[in-house]
Design a protein around this motif. Structure first.
Motif, PDB file in Angstrom:
ATOM      1  N   GLY A  37      -6.663  16.303   6.234  1.00 62.92           N
ATOM      2  CA  GLY A  37      -7.922  15.622   5.944  1.00 62.92           C
ATOM      3  C   GLY A  37      -7.914  14.874   4.624  1.00 62.92           C
ATOM      4  N   ALA A  38      -7.176  15.395   3.623  1.00 63.76           N
ATOM      5  CA  ALA A  38      -7.172  14.777   2.291  1.00 63.76           C
ATOM      6  C   ALA A  38      -6.618  13.359   2.338  1.00 63.76           C
ATOM      7  N   LEU A  39      -5.844  13.031   3.369  1.00 61.02           N
ATOM      8  CA  LEU A  39      -5.225  11.702   3.435  1.00 61.02           C
ATOM      9  C   LEU A  39      -6.142  10.657   4.059  1.00 61.02           C
ATOM     10  N   GLU A  40      -7.348  11.078   4.479  1.00 60.18           N
ATOM     11  CA  GLU A  40      -8.292  10.126   5.088  1.00 60.18           C
ATOM     12  C   GLU A  40      -9.108   9.371   4.046  1.00 60.18           C
ATOM     13  N   ARG A  41      -8.974   9.763   2.770  1.00 61.95           N
ATOM     14  CA  ARG A  41      -9.847   9.192   1.741  1.00 61.95           C
ATOM     15  C   ARG A  41      -9.549   7.734   1.452  1.00 61.95           C
ATOM     16  N   GLN A  42     -10.623   6.966   1.283  1.00 59.03           N
ATOM     17  CA  GLN A  42     -10.461   5.635   0.722  1.00 59.03           C
ATOM     18  C   GLN A  42     -11.533   5.467  -0.336  1.00 59.03           C
ATOM     19  N   SER A  43     -11.197   4.722  -1.369  1.00 61.45           N
ATOM     20  CA  SER A  43     -12.193   4.503  -2.412  1.00 61.45           C
ATOM     21  C   SER A  43     -12.172   3.042  -2.850  1.00 61.45           C
ATOM     22  N   ILE A  44     -13.344   2.561  -3.178  1.00 60.88           N
ATOM     23  CA  ILE A  44     -13.490   1.201  -3.679  1.00 60.88           C
ATOM     24  C   ILE A  44     -14.328   1.294  -4.938  1.00 60.88           C
ATOM     25  N   ASP A  45     -13.728   0.912  -6.073  1.00 64.79           N
ATOM     26  CA  ASP A  45     -14.480   0.991  -7.330  1.00 64.79           C
ATOM     27  C   ASP A  45     -14.012  -0.115  -8.265  1.00 64.79           C
ATOM     28  N   ALA A  46     -14.393  -0.022  -9.508  1.00 59.51           N
ATOM     29  CA  ALA A  46     -14.079  -1.085 -10.462  1.00 59.51           C
ATOM     30  C   ALA A  46     -12.574  -1.277 -10.614  1.00 59.51           C
ATOM     31  N   ALA A  47     -11.813  -0.200 -10.425  1.00 55.71           N
ATOM     32  CA  ALA A  47     -10.362  -0.295 -10.602  1.00 55.71           C
ATOM     33  C   ALA A  47      -9.700  -0.989  -9.417  1.00 55.71           C
ATOM     34  N   GLY A  48     -10.338  -0.914  -8.245  1.00 56.23           N
ATOM     35  CA  GLY A  48      -9.734  -1.539  -7.069  1.00 56.23           C
ATOM     36  C   GLY A  48      -9.912  -0.700  -5.824  1.00 56.23           C
ATOM     37  N   TYR A  49      -8.986  -0.867  -4.903  1.00 57.07           N
ATOM     38  CA  TYR A  49      -9.057  -0.146  -3.631  1.00 57.07           C
ATOM     39  C   TYR A  49      -7.947   0.896  -3.578  1.00 57.07           C
ATOM     40  N   SER A  50      -8.282   2.077  -3.056  1.00 53.78           N
ATOM     41  CA  SER A  50      -7.258   3.083  -2.782  1.00 53.78           C
ATOM     42  C   SER A  50      -7.408   3.515  -1.335  1.00 53.78           C
TER      43      SER A  50
END
Lengths: 161, 287
Positions: B58-71
């Motif tokens: 499950g930990a590999l499903e994460r995505q994030s979008i913030d000031a630093a960029g996309y992960s």
């Protein structure tokens, strides 16, 4: 590697067309092979078996996937819908009527995949242009119709006659 | 057209997956989206003894979008990444490129990181990763490390990933507001692998190209950076036709494109200049 002592079959529990199903499947069996041979749901067709033709298109957790590019084991805990389920629910009735009306099928081999793919397009874009329809079905092969009638049918079902 | 027999393991954590890879090395294959691996298994182009299915991590499903960029974690599907990037910046390179990756049913399963780990030279995402200075994060027995995309892609289906490492994510830095993106490819049918494609970005200030990056795919064994063409455009006005001509000539000179089964080198080099013109057109359009 048989000294690993690992099983070549596994137990799987999921829902198929709303019904809970438990089964023992070979770990290397594809999802579409299991649906056809294990459950007798032969509406999903097996064309190329390597993800190119789209005839095996089914839905997993509400999204279209290639049934030949998932292992049956991988739907453990998930919800599967095939053309049989979509038909029974009535949610593709307008598309099916349009396919009949426009003669958008001849041999019918691609039709279940076409209908499910088109239904997904129409659910997100109710009145797609013909170019958009062509793009959306570009992953589904038809070797009979030349596609024109299929585009006609999807446009008609989308109210874009 | 059925895979050769394999043992199937579905670890629940990254550590467990890495331990399996450390134990079995080249005998194991990682199954993420499976949209390339499953065909390779069906065609018996590969026959791993063990399939390590990471879809239960499950930990590999994460995505994030913030000031630093996309992960994007290793299980983020193409379709979900596309939706997230489009919502953040519809003009972004990834928002332009992802619709060209295969078809919707495949984008529902296929993963960003899987495309990178496979390193198909005709695929869109490795070129985008190089263009965007993305970093690929790997987990191995000794811990984690990050590699720039440029260092990650080594050759034909070959990356710097060691057999005991798992690609766990990719990090795409956010670029400044003066960045303009361009993406296009030529394919016989929408969703097919491209005959040739170009992922590009430019830093445009007061109508002048301060810096740019041009990365071709389908042009070599790995993403190809057109450095001479970049140099020809750097410092030029965005509407300077002479500079565009110099860049096109540079592309013709620097791309050592091999002919493939269908298309000759001359045709593909002409495509390269045509794509460059289209990309400059995209840079000129409001974004």
């Amino acid at each position: 590697m048989s000294d690993l002592g690992l099983e070549t079959t596994a137990t799987l529990a999921c829902t198929v067309n709303g019904e809970p199903v438990r089964a023992i499947v070979p770990v290397r069996q594809s999802l579409v092979d299991w649906l056809r041979h294990g459950l007798g749901l032969t509406g999903s067709h097996v064309g190329c078996e390597h993800g190119v033709c789209g005839a095996c298109t089914i839905l997993v957790d509400g999204r279209t996937v290639r049934g030949c590019l998932m292992l049956a084991m991988q739907v453990d805990g998930l919800a599967v819908e095939t053309i049989e389920g979509a038909t029974a629910s009535g949610r593709v009735v307008a598309l099916q009527a349009a396919f009949r009306e426009r003669a958008a099928l001849q041999c019918g081999f691609c039709t279940p995949g076409m209908v499910l793919t088109a239904a997904e397009l129409l659910a997100s874009e109710p009145r797609p242009s013909r170019a958009r329809i062509r793009e959306a079905i570009s992953g589904n092969y038809c070797r009979c119709t030349g596609y024109q009638a299929i585009v006609d049918a999807v446009a008609a079902a989308g109210g874009n006659d | 057209m059925k895979p050769a027999p394999f043992h199937y393991l579905a670890p629940a954590t990254v550590e467990a997956a890495v331990a399996l890879l450390a134990e079995h090395g080249d005998e194991a294959a990682v199954l993420a989206g499976g949209q390339s691996l499953m065909p390779m298994l069906a065609l018996r182009l590969t026959a791993p003894a063990i399939l390590v299915d990471i879809n239960r991590i499950g930990a590999l499903e994460r995505q994030s979008i913030d000031a630093a960029g996309y992960s994007f974690g290793a299980l983020v599907r193409h379709a979900d990444a596309w939706a997230a990037v489009r919502a953040d910046d519809p003009a972004h390179l990834l928002a332009r490129a992802l619709p060209h990756v295969a078809h919707q049913a495949i984008r529902h399963r296929g993963t960003i990181c899987g495309s990178l780990a496979l390193a198909d030279p005709a695929a869109e995402l490795p070129a985008c990763a190089v263009c965007l200075d993305a970093e690929i994060e790997l987990a191995g027995p000794a811990g984690r490390r990050r590699l720039t995309a440029d260092a990650f892609f080594e050759g034909l289906y070959t990356t710097a990933r060691r057999p005991d490492e798992l690609v766990v994510g990719v990090h795409v830095p956010r670029l400044g507001p003066d960045t303009r993106f361009g993406f296009d490819e030529v394919a016989r049918r929408h969703g097919d692998y491209a005959i040739l494609g170009l992922a590009a970005r430019a830093l445009v200030v007061d109508g002048c190209i301060k810096d740019c990056r041009l990365v071709y795919f389908g042009a070599g064994a790995r993403p190809v950076v057109a450095t001479a063409a970049q140099a020809a455009l750097k410092g030029a006005a965005l509407d300077d036709g002479h500079a565009h001509g110099r860049a096109a000539a540079a592309v013709m000179g620097e791309l050592a494109i091999d002919p493939d089964l269908r298309y000759g080198a001359t045709y593909k080099r002409q495509l390269a200049t045509a794509l460059l013109k289209r990309i400059i057109g995209q840079w000129k359009a409001p974004q």
